[in-house]
Each structure stands twice: as structure tokens, then as C-alpha cells.
Design a protein around this motif. Structure first.
Motif, PDB file in Angstrom:
ATOM      1  N   GLY A  97       0.809  -1.201   0.000  1.00 59.68           N
ATOM      2  CA  GLY A  97       0.000   0.000   0.000  1.00 59.68           C
ATOM      3  C   GLY A  97       0.847   1.258   0.000  1.00 59.68           C
ATOM      4  N   VAL A  98       1.871   1.306   0.864  1.00 63.19           N
ATOM      5  CA  VAL A  98       2.727   2.493   0.921  1.00 63.19           C
ATOM      6  C   VAL A  98       3.451   2.702  -0.397  1.00 63.19           C
ATOM      7  N   GLY A 129      -3.053 -12.797   4.472  1.00 61.78           N
ATOM      8  CA  GLY A 129      -3.739 -12.559   5.726  1.00 61.78           C
ATOM      9  C   GLY A 129      -3.561 -11.171   6.303  1.00 61.78           C
ATOM     10  N   VAL A 130      -2.762 -10.323   5.637  1.00 59.34           N
ATOM     11  CA  VAL A 130      -2.475  -8.973   6.138  1.00 59.34           C
ATOM     12  C   VAL A 130      -2.866  -7.942   5.078  1.00 59.34           C
ATOM     13  N   SER A 131      -3.536  -6.891   5.498  1.00 60.84           N
ATOM     14  CA  SER A 131      -3.940  -5.817   4.584  1.00 60.84           C
ATOM     15  C   SER A 131      -3.603  -4.466   5.197  1.00 60.84           C
ATOM     16  N   CYS A 132      -3.656  -3.429   4.365  1.00 62.53           N
ATOM     17  CA  CYS A 132      -3.367  -2.095   4.890  1.00 62.53           C
ATOM     18  C   CYS A 132      -4.071  -1.031   4.070  1.00 62.53           C
ATOM     19  N   ALA A 140       8.078  19.651   1.741  1.00 60.04           N
ATOM     20  CA  ALA A 140       7.980  21.100   1.586  1.00 60.04           C
ATOM     21  C   ALA A 140       7.973  21.518   0.122  1.00 60.04           C
ATOM     22  N   ASP A 141       8.541  20.684  -0.748  1.00 60.49           N
ATOM     23  CA  ASP A 141       8.575  20.986  -2.179  1.00 60.49           C
ATOM     24  C   ASP A 141       7.315  20.537  -2.905  1.00 60.49           C
ATOM     25  N   ARG A 142       6.315  20.081  -2.136  1.00 60.27           N
ATOM     26  CA  ARG A 142       5.022  19.633  -2.669  1.00 60.27           C
ATOM     27  C   ARG A 142       5.116  18.310  -3.426  1.00 60.27           C
ATOM     28  N   LYS A 143       6.267  17.669  -3.397  1.00 59.77           N
ATOM     29  CA  LYS A 143       6.419  16.369  -4.038  1.00 59.77           C
ATOM     30  C   LYS A 143       6.198  15.269  -3.014  1.00 59.77           C
ATOM     31  N   VAL A 144       5.739  14.108  -3.487  1.00 64.09           N
ATOM     32  CA  VAL A 144       5.482  13.007  -2.567  1.00 64.09           C
ATOM     33  C   VAL A 144       6.800  12.583  -1.926  1.00 64.09           C
ATOM     34  N   ARG A 145       6.794  12.450  -0.608  1.00 59.39           N
ATOM     35  CA  ARG A 145       8.006  12.143   0.136  1.00 59.39           C
ATOM     36  C   ARG A 145       7.971  10.733   0.732  1.00 59.39           C
ATOM     37  N   ALA A 146       6.765  10.267   1.091  1.00 58.96           N
ATOM     38  CA  ALA A 146       6.665   8.981   1.790  1.00 58.96           C
ATOM     39  C   ALA A 146       5.238   8.450   1.696  1.00 58.96           C
ATOM     40  N   GLY A 147       5.065   7.250   2.208  1.00 56.31           N
ATOM     41  CA  GLY A 147       3.741   6.670   2.345  1.00 56.31           C
ATOM     42  C   GLY A 147       3.510   6.316   3.806  1.00 56.31           C
TER      43      GLY A 147
END
Length: 287
Positions: free
Chosen positions: A176-177, A234-237, A245-252
Motif C-alpha cells: 500500500g505504501v 492474511g495482512v492488509s493495509c 515542503a517541495d510539494r512532491k510526494v516524500r513517503a507513504g
């Protein structure tokens, strides 16, 4: 007399000099004055090759290989070459010996703790992740994209059969991340994952380019991603993007647990709110 150089290639002793055996046919003469100790240094024309082999050894140890023979099998290198490189890596502290086993050395953890972006990100996320854990009573992951994998930089909450660990990595397309980061990344980043083959981690992993491209569009539409047993049976998320700060995706950021305990409707709101709060914190901190 037969020996091997620092790259694991076979050498034969010819009148005091050394020759490299290529495909068991034509020997290529090494410098006559080169001593074995000099062949084992990291300097010289083969520096990049030695560094690559050392990196392979470190990755193999991280994945569980802990003997010379085990490392040789995992990397495809000659045992004699593995033995030499392991000795050098132990000398500088990035590997260590525990009885007859080989393990990662403390120096790696010291260096890893100094990686500025990930350290700053993880520190900034601590309070938000703790609030999310308290609200959901689930395992909370913060991960960043590294090539076509995601690397977990902070994890809170009980393990509950979930095998994730800080510093661990997994193919981005199967999590998911990872999917939520890719959905807000460049077309080139998405294509790089597709080019790796989108191999199945579980039977439910999205593994075709068409389905994966559709998944990216869907994630951008709803603002979150689901991992429905795509990385672990058996595991979901439920995951949401974190922007810098630069408006770009940094993490999940994700909320993870046994599939029966994951309600996307309820948990989706919680993780999106937490990700928005963390994004604002990063923006205000200039991270």
C-alpha cells in the motif's frame, strides 16, 4: 599454483608474476610486481567492481546468509573471494563475527542513523504516527521509495504476525505504501516498476501493466491505496501519501493489520488525516 584475486577471478603463478585466467583459455598477465596484499585492496581500476561485490555481501547478510559458504551461494562469488572481502568488511566495522556466524556490524547502524532526509522524516513523523496508532490500535508504517522498492523508516505498534521491520524493503508495487507513493510520483518511476516485471509476492499481487496502471489512476482519484493481502497473506493495509515542503510526494503512511481488522472506510479517513497533518509538519519544517 592457483589463487584468486580480489574479484574472485582465478590467477596462476607464472615465474613470480600473476596471470588472470579468462574463460579457462588465455591468461592475461597482471603486473609482475603485484603482491597478493596489493590485489586485495579496494583501490585501482577494479574499485567499482569490488564495491559492488561488497554491497552484494552486505545485502546477502541482511537477508540471512551468515556463513562463508552461505554468502558464496547467495552471491555467486568464489568462497575464497567471499572470505577475503568479509575479512576486510569486518576490519572496517560494517560486518561483525559472532562465534562462527557473520552479521551486520554496528558501523552500518551508526551511518544509517545519519542519513539526513530519512532521519528528519522519521523524527517529524513520530508524534503523528503515535496518535494514529493510539486511534486505530494497528501497526503503523512510514516508508520511502528507493528505486523500485520501498524501505520502512519508522514502524509503531505490535507486530501481530506482520514481518515488517525498520530498514526492511519490499517491492513497491506489492504494498500500500509503495503504490500510494508511485501514484503521486513521475511516470518514469511507475514505468521503472513495470519494467521490473511486477512479480507476484502473493497470489493477490497486481502483476500486469494494465491492472497496475489502472490501480495508479484509482489511487489518485480516492487519495489512498489499499494492500489487500498483496504483500503478505492474511495482512492488509490502508495507505496515504505524505508530501514534503517541495510539494512532491516524500513517503507513504499506512495502517496495517490482519485483513479481518482492516476497514478501509474508517481507517482510510484516519490515515489520510494523519498523512495530511504530517505533510503540513514537513512543509512548516522545510523538510
Amino acid at each position: 599454483m592457483v589463487s584468486f584475486d580480489a574479484w574472485g577471478r582465478q590467477l596462476v603463478d607464472l615465474a613470480g608474476g600473476y596471470a588472470l585466467v579468462v574463460d579457462d583459455r588465455v591468461p592475461i598477465r597482471h603486473h609482475q610486481g603485484m603482491r597478493p596484499a596489493e590485489r586485495n585492496t579496494l583501490a585501482g581500476p577494479g574499485e567499482a567492481g569490488v564495491i559492488a561485490r561488497a554491497t552484494c555481501l552486505l545485502e546477502a547478510v541482511a537477508e540471512g546468509a551468515d556463513t562463508i559458504r552461505g554468502l558464496a551461494r547467495a552471491t555467486g562469488m568464489a568462497p575464497s573471494s567471499v572470505h577475503r572481502l568479509v575479512g576486510q568488511l569486518v576490519d572496517v566495522g560494517v560486518l561483525a563475527r559472532a562465534d562462527s556466524r557473520i552479521q551486520l556490524g554496528a558501523k552500518l547502524f551508526e551511518l544509517g542513523a545519519q542519513v539526513p532526509v530519512r532521519r528528519d522524516l522519521a523524527d517529524a513523523a513520530e508524534a503523528v504516527m503515535e496518535d494514529l496508532r493510539e486511534a486505530t490500535h494497528r501497526r503503523i508504517h512510514l516508508a520511502v521509495l528507493d528505486g523500485t522498492d520501498v524501505v520502512y523508516v519508522r514502524i509503531l505498534g505490535a507486530q501481530s504476525g506482520i514481518a515488517s521491520k525498520v530498514g526492511g524493503r519490499i517491492p513497491a508495487h506489492a504494498t500500500g505504501v509503495g503504490k500510494v507513493i508511485l501514484a503521486y510520483s513521475s511516470t518514469a518511476a511507475v514505468q521503472a516498476c513495470i519494467d521490473t516485471g511486477l512479480h507476484r509476492v502473493t497470489p493477490r499481487t497486481i502483476h500486469t501493466p494494465q491492472a497496475f496502471t489502472y490501480e495508479m489512476r484509482k489511487i489518485r482519484t480516492v487519495g489512498m491505496a489499499l494492500d489487500l493481502e498483496e504483500s503478505t497473506a492474511g495482512v492488509s493495509c490502508v495507505a496515504a501519501p505524505v508530501f514534503g515542503a517541495d510539494r512532491k510526494v516524500r513517503a507513504g503512511l499506512s495502517v496495517t493489520g490482519p485483513t479481518r481488522s482492516i476497514d478501509p472506510g474508517t481507517l482510510g479517513i484516519a490515515v489520510r488525516t494523519a498523512a495530511f497533518t504530517l505533510s503540513r509538519t514537513l512543509r512548516d519544517s522545510g523538510i
